[in-house]
Design an enzyme around this catalytic site. Structure first.
Site, PDB file in Angstrom:
ATOM      1  CD  GLU A  40      -0.274 -10.318   9.521  1.00  7.17           C
ATOM      2  OE1 GLU A  40      -1.879  -9.837   8.866  1.00  7.17           O
ATOM      3  OE2 GLU A  40       0.188 -11.259  10.357  1.00  7.17           O
ATOM      4  CE  LYS A 114       0.364 -10.197  13.476  1.00  2.91           C
ATOM      5  NZ  LYS A 114      -1.001 -11.138  12.803  1.00  2.91           N
ATOM      6  CB  CYS A 155      -2.258  -7.852  10.866  1.00  2.83           C
ATOM      7  SG  CYS A 155      -3.368  -8.248  11.520  1.00  2.83           S
TER       8      CYS A 155
END
Ligand SMILES: O=C(O)CNC(=O)[C@H](CS)NC(=O)CCC(=O)C(=O)O
Length: 276
Positions: A40, A114, A155
């Protein structure tokens, strides 16, 4: 097939980060990896919004994206750029936290923004408000490749198992979870969450991570957990990179997907029940 996880301690200076990233990608390719993954925010780890406004670029002008697309072509590899922090067209000026899958010809095969923002007080002294700086994505992404369909996540998404079940039911055999995990939650949850998603979905879980203490211009250093990990569909940890930056390579046998799902068919079972 051989897979390479790149572990980084990125600073808040994208230009300074690039040579090391390219070096680890080249090293993974040299060790025979046909699919290489970076963490990330590969281009910039920063908690300073003003600093980010200075150094981040829109996708079309981002030098890290251009250089990594070129590297994928030069090495003839599939490359998952875990994410890049990018300027976006958001009316509120928030950035995008965007993952890219790059094909061996250097083209962008898939993108994913995300979805779940890390707005969490991990303990009394450490609070994150990702949604203040980033605009969340709204769409799950299943990418097609010649070796396997890939469910792209980032994540904090790892804490939302419904997303992973949907991706696996849609055909994913590999789930990517590039991360910059906090040390507090990393120690308590990281490996358990990754192994649980692999076991529940019968997928390989590939999680390249940021590690260590990240240099920042205004001295607001940020620490991350590291331990980039590859997990097999039966739950075995194939690779744990520890805490040093570098290129880490392991063997992935995609036949393990059907084998695991054959032994425990929970992905195909939709239990019927009523309740809250
Ligand atoms: O802020 C940036 O520049 C890029 N984004 C991140 O590093 C994000 C938000 S702070 N980190 C996480 O999602 C950690 C999740 C985590 O640690 C957990 O789920 O426990």
């Amino acid at each position: 097939m051989r897979v390479g996880l790149v572990q980084l301690t990125a600073s808040d200076d994208p230009e300074a980060n690039l040579p090391e990233t390219l070096g680890h990608v080249a090293e993974a390719a040299r060790q025979g990896a046909g699919f290489v993954l970076t963490p990330e925010v590969t281009n910039c780890v920063s908690t300073d919004r003003a600093r980010q406004r200075d150094v981040l670029r829109p996708e079309a002008e981002d030098p890290t994206l251009a250089a990594l697309r070129q590297a994928a072509r030069a090495h003839g590899i599939w490359l998952l750029i875990g994410s890049l922090a990018l300027r976006s067209a958001d009316p509120q000026g928030r950035f995008a936290n965007r993952s890219f899958l790059v094909a061996p010809d250097g083209s962008v095969a898939a993108r994913y923004d995300k979805i779940h923002m890390f707005d969490v007080a991990v303990d009394a002294t450490e609070t994150y408000r990702e949604s203040a700086g980033y605009r969340p994505g709204e769409c799950a992404t299943l990418a097609q490749t010649p070796f396997a369909p890939i469910g792209m996540t980032i994540c904090y998404d790892i804490r939302f198992p419904a997303l992973y079940r949907r991706l696996a039911q849609a055909g994913a055999q590999i789930l990517t979870v590039p991360s910059a995990f906090s040390p507090v939650t990393g120690a308590a949850h990281w490996e358990v969450l990754l192994r649980a998603r692999a076991i529940e979905t019968g997928c390989f879980v590939l999680a390249p991570a940021q590690t260590g203490s990240h240099p920042a211009a205004e001295g607001r250093a940020r620490r991350t957990w590291g331990h980039s990990m590859a997990v097999a569909p039966w739950g075995e940890v194939l690779l744990d990179a520890g805490v040093e930056p570098g290129a880490y390579v392991c063997e992935v046998d995609l036949e393990a997907v059907a084998a695991a799902r054959g032994r425990v068919p929970s992905l195909a079972n939709e239990p019927r029940w009523e309740g809250p």
